[in-house]
Design a protein around this motif. Structure first.
Motif, mmCIF file in Angstrom:
data_model
loop_
_atom_site.group_PDB
_atom_site.id
_atom_site.type_symbol
_atom_site.label_atom_id
_atom_site.label_comp_id
_atom_site.label_asym_id
_atom_site.label_seq_id
_atom_site.Cartn_x
_atom_site.Cartn_y
_atom_site.Cartn_z
ATOM 1 N N TRP E 66 58.838 23.733 -7.186
ATOM 2 C CA TRP E 66 58.604 25.045 -6.640
ATOM 3 C C TRP E 66 57.211 25.073 -6.382
ATOM 4 O O TRP E 66 56.938 25.625 -5.116
ATOM 5 N N HIS E 69 56.876 24.090 -2.182
ATOM 6 C CA HIS E 69 56.389 25.771 -0.922
ATOM 7 C C HIS E 69 55.487 25.792 -1.247
ATOM 8 O O HIS E 69 54.910 26.239 -0.104
ATOM 9 N N SER E 101 60.327 21.938 7.296
ATOM 10 C CA SER E 101 59.296 22.770 6.864
ATOM 11 C C SER E 101 57.903 22.464 7.073
ATOM 12 O O SER E 101 57.081 22.505 7.428
ATOM 13 N N GLU F 204 58.339 29.375 9.927
ATOM 14 C CA GLU F 204 58.406 30.412 8.347
ATOM 15 C C GLU F 204 58.067 29.195 7.109
ATOM 16 O O GLU F 204 58.410 28.104 7.048
ATOM 17 N N LEU F 205 57.967 29.844 6.743
ATOM 18 C CA LEU F 205 57.758 29.409 5.335
ATOM 19 C C LEU F 205 58.552 29.834 4.185
ATOM 20 O O LEU F 205 58.811 30.460 4.384
ATOM 21 N N GLY F 206 59.052 28.485 3.133
ATOM 22 C CA GLY F 206 60.213 29.048 2.420
ATOM 23 C C GLY F 206 59.480 30.338 1.369
ATOM 24 O O GLY F 206 60.497 30.481 0.626
ATOM 25 N N LEU F 207 58.154 29.810 0.936
ATOM 26 C CA LEU F 207 57.581 30.746 -0.028
ATOM 27 C C LEU F 207 58.367 32.731 0.460
ATOM 28 O O LEU F 207 58.260 33.306 -0.051
ATOM 29 N N TYR F 210 62.199 31.947 1.286
ATOM 30 C CA TYR F 210 63.321 32.991 -0.241
ATOM 31 C C TYR F 210 62.008 33.885 -1.323
ATOM 32 O O TYR F 210 62.779 33.664 -2.438
ATOM 33 N N MET F 212 59.143 33.756 -2.767
ATOM 34 C CA MET F 212 58.630 33.570 -3.741
ATOM 35 C C MET F 212 57.313 33.686 -4.481
ATOM 36 O O MET F 212 56.699 34.505 -5.386
ATOM 37 N N ARG F 213 56.530 34.722 -3.356
ATOM 38 C CA ARG F 213 55.851 35.252 -3.712
ATOM 39 C C ARG F 213 55.183 36.162 -5.319
ATOM 40 O O ARG F 213 54.157 35.907 -6.134
#
Lengths: 224, 224, 224, 224, 224, 224
Positions: E66, E69, E101, F204-207, F210, F212-213
């Motif tokens: 996790w 990311h 990424s 773009e970020l995975g955060l 997905y 996740m934040r």
């Protein structure tokens, strides 16, 4: 080279062998110039044993313990079995039945760069083993190996009749021809150690006893 | 960086150190947020020891134990020697003579990411060691290392004066500055565990004590 | 496949399980045709235990012991917990609290292809564990696994309800359906061994008892 | 035993050495009765090299490459350096400078039961190495070893002047006195294999070519 | 300690970082006094890459990626990701999506004391990775770790912003504050090596260039 | 259990097998719920191969490759040989002659939890192998094993006819009955990944992708 059994081997003098057992592995290894130690992966199956004896060597295929039966016939009082597989293997080549047979012929222990089983029984019988592994995985009796030929066991060369010394620190081999002189050195070494032990116990420092301070300074050691 | 000896280091409060010894490694490790555990390849040479003390650290070349003599002079009552080789090594850096010397200065034990020897003697002397290997392979005294510098031992950072806690579960390091607060957490943790131990012994389930059933269901656990 | 808990499993007959415990791992492994042995990396945390029981299996993510709590609820008198991580891990999944809970439900021991902690407590409680490692590294409770599904543990397939036999030689699994016939073979095997043990102790050679001399000659073994 | 340099060694006939290189390790190993293979942990740093030559052996302390400088002076055209540390070590004993020096004296490659570095340079120079590890960890020059004494390297005995054969399959040692006869056997073996290769490529089965069906049946193989 | 993300870190001067990349790992490691090398178990997934950059560090639970990311958001042009699991793990934390990424944010590579997957894609993308293992075993996103805290990776301490140098010989870390002075030493070292390389290539011996003969004699080396 | 050869096995649909090959190991492993991966110690002998096929399984004694000859007769176009030794072994069970024979019968590759040899020839022939080791150590033909029985290979259960998928990331097994549904999931997975890959490549970020934040915040992640 397989399929050879050498029946008669020369063994070191019994008195010398007995003396080497008393010194233990660390002292003997130092006394012969830091050579002959078997790889530390060979560990005792129970603590406290300290033995020495003449090596009866076995070169065996992986997973095949047939040659152990051949070797046992050649054992004499005070011998130690030394088994090296021809390629890496952790199978249990040796158990309580073979130990019973080996003990009946005066064998003092087994050094094996492979596995052993029935360790509870072996412990109760007081038959010491230094092995790479403990494994109940049995072996077959299908392919020839050799007995009493030179082997590389635990990354050290062991020739039949060489002296094996083994204790909680591991296993060391002493060339038969050098056993006498190694015993002499070990004796001297132990005497010297006894004196140092007392001084160290009294609080004296190795730095002073071994006169290291000047050399350390010369090498550039900096106290800050 | 080699060739440096730091003579004066700060040590944690003795009372706190003693308390941490009592909690043992698993509890201390949890209490400080699951950090500071040394790699599990470091195993005790005999079972049952449970100690804590201030780290006197040694950074040593492979196969060279010279710096241990330097370190021993700096030991104070209650310290623990921590040796990290500068590259992976299983040689026997430490034996009964060095242990005699270390004990004479109040040392409580040794943590070494390498080998140790004379383990029968060390066991009889009651000097506990956590090591990566047992090996009679001796070392030389030819190259400088350092004493009381930060080292990575068993994949954990150990700074001189940090608290080392060691028992049958392994070895844990607690930063000197955090020792007090870790002890507080460990105390709380142990109290809580005592209650749970009783309930579990009486047959209550962790599923109920920790109220896990709802969360498991929410996560999708299916009973069939 | 994760997230499944099978509540009802079939177990082997208790009498048969008890008998298998008595034979020990090496004999049971031979008696079932040298299959079912778990990898020798699984070692007992203390010597001398010899148990057998029905497997309650746990498939767990690396570093996550949540499913052990789920499994404990399903334990019956005489069961043995068998945990296989879904990828290699040496963390300490199990300690004295879980052991207290498992013992309260009649569990006889744990076989775990990962780590265990609190080994001093477990030893004092007499709760035997065969593990790949001893590590104080704790685990989390964040991800689902499964209980009572077939697992590969120590490189052997273990299905829920299969019989686990474990002692100082390691761990062996016997298929539930074959437990009865394996016990029969083991009984016969032990009777035969008893006779051989006596003859070997009296100095007779395996070469003669097993009539190996002719076959060795035929294979080309040369005595020199 | 340390501190000895043997200056003159006997080497096998060049023509025979060249022929052995052509056969490769697997064939040579079979041709001499499956002995002399070094442990498979010795891997080439780049694929495709296939060499043979006379062994110039080095016994070196862990983390100390001083003796390599001594050995290089003794190299003759076509020789192969063989280094065995006196205890297990993965340090980078050898890099591009030593390779430059060794190549200037006709050295064909290095076999080392330890580490090597500068592998990008060595690859560009086309200097093949079979090693246990790749590591940038440098070594010191502080302690004596020996040159051209028998060593155990990769768990095989290598005497100075023995023939080393190395390729992508690993490394094999052939006793100098046996090189000629091993070459004869290897030649015969390769001829026989060539015929079999054609028949197998045409779809004939090993079961038939080697006439295995009867023996398999006799041993009890059951087709179901 | 888990659950902390440090957003702003100091990085070494770009010019110095670039220069360190040019020297390569072996030279940099020597130039800073043989410290800072990561364990040789960290190997490149393809040969030929040689990079340097500032470390963005990740401390992650076993089998849980996790935090990668979280870390990617903090990457700046020229950074290198450094991941250390909180206990030993070989799972594939990182694959082609994360690499896409990371590359989009200017990341130069990954150093991971665990596993990586999609290595064919990573190779085609030219994204270099130094890892302990290659494994398709995926990870979860369930438990917090930390980003940009000091970590022990490959048995070396890496602080956020330290310079990572990596090539076919492995990985080395240089403290940010020392980067400049290490570059100076490395430059001097390379100049000196160039001269030696020429002399060695011309057949001169290290024994003479480094004037070793007298010291060897003094230490007792015997030519026979 | 040894000594059994199952002649007829069911194989998965060819079209599905072909599709699984295209997805590769990491995707297939995810698509079937992160199960079925063989241990990462199984590595390809050359990079770049990506295959799938039906498993023809071989259970063989350590150091004995007799059963491979038996298995080759049963191979059909598109099959993959899978060999598991009955105890750990690194011998070279398979070389260019067996590969010639296997290829003549349409075999696509070999997965072996042991060693392989003649790797230069195998590479030139384009016959891919995933193995635990490369070793020239030959094997004997003396003891029976079994063909087309379930085996545990690389710590995963492989039944005859199951689909093996192998590439640079390792090896995965898919149960024959699930091959179709796994292919469906893998297809969906790949489509979804393609979209994400583009967004990530665009910065773009995975955060965010997905989402996740929020969950990270809820779990307590602290940015400092």
């Amino acid at each position: 080279m397989s399929g050879v059994v050498v029946q008669n081997i020369e063994r070191a003098d019994r008195r010398v062998v007995g003396e080497l057992a008393g010194f233990g592995v660390a002292t003997v290894h130092e006394a012969q110039g830091r050579k002959g130690l078997l790889a530390p992966r060979l560990r005792p199956i129970f603590p406290g044993a300290r033995i020495a004896g003449a090596a009866v060597t076995v070169s065996a295929p992986p997973g095949d313990n047939w040659m152990l039966h051949v070797a046992i016939e050649l054992l004499q009082e005070g011998d130690i079995l030394v088994l090296a597989p021809t390629s890496a293997c952790e199978d249990g080549y040796f158990g309580d039945l073979l130990a019973t047979s080996a003990m009946a012929r005066g064998c003092r222990g087994l050094v094996i760069d492979a596995g052993v089983r029935d360790v509870r029984d072996l412990t109760q019988m007081g038959f010491p083993v230094w092995s790479k592994a403990i494994s109940a995985q049995g072996t077959v009796k299908a392919t020839l190996g050799s007995v009493n030929v030179p082997v590389v066991c635990g990354e050290a060369l062991v020739r039949p009749g060489d002296v094996i010394v083994a204790d909680d620190d591991g296993v060391c081999v002493v060339a038969r021809e050098e056993a006498e002189s190694v015993a002499v050195s070990a004796r001297a070494r132990e005497a010297a150690e006894e004196d140092k032990r007392k001084r160290l116990a009294a609080g004296e420092l190795g730095l002073d006893i071994y006169k290291m301070r000047d050399r350390l300074k010369e090498m550039g050691l900096k106290y800050v």
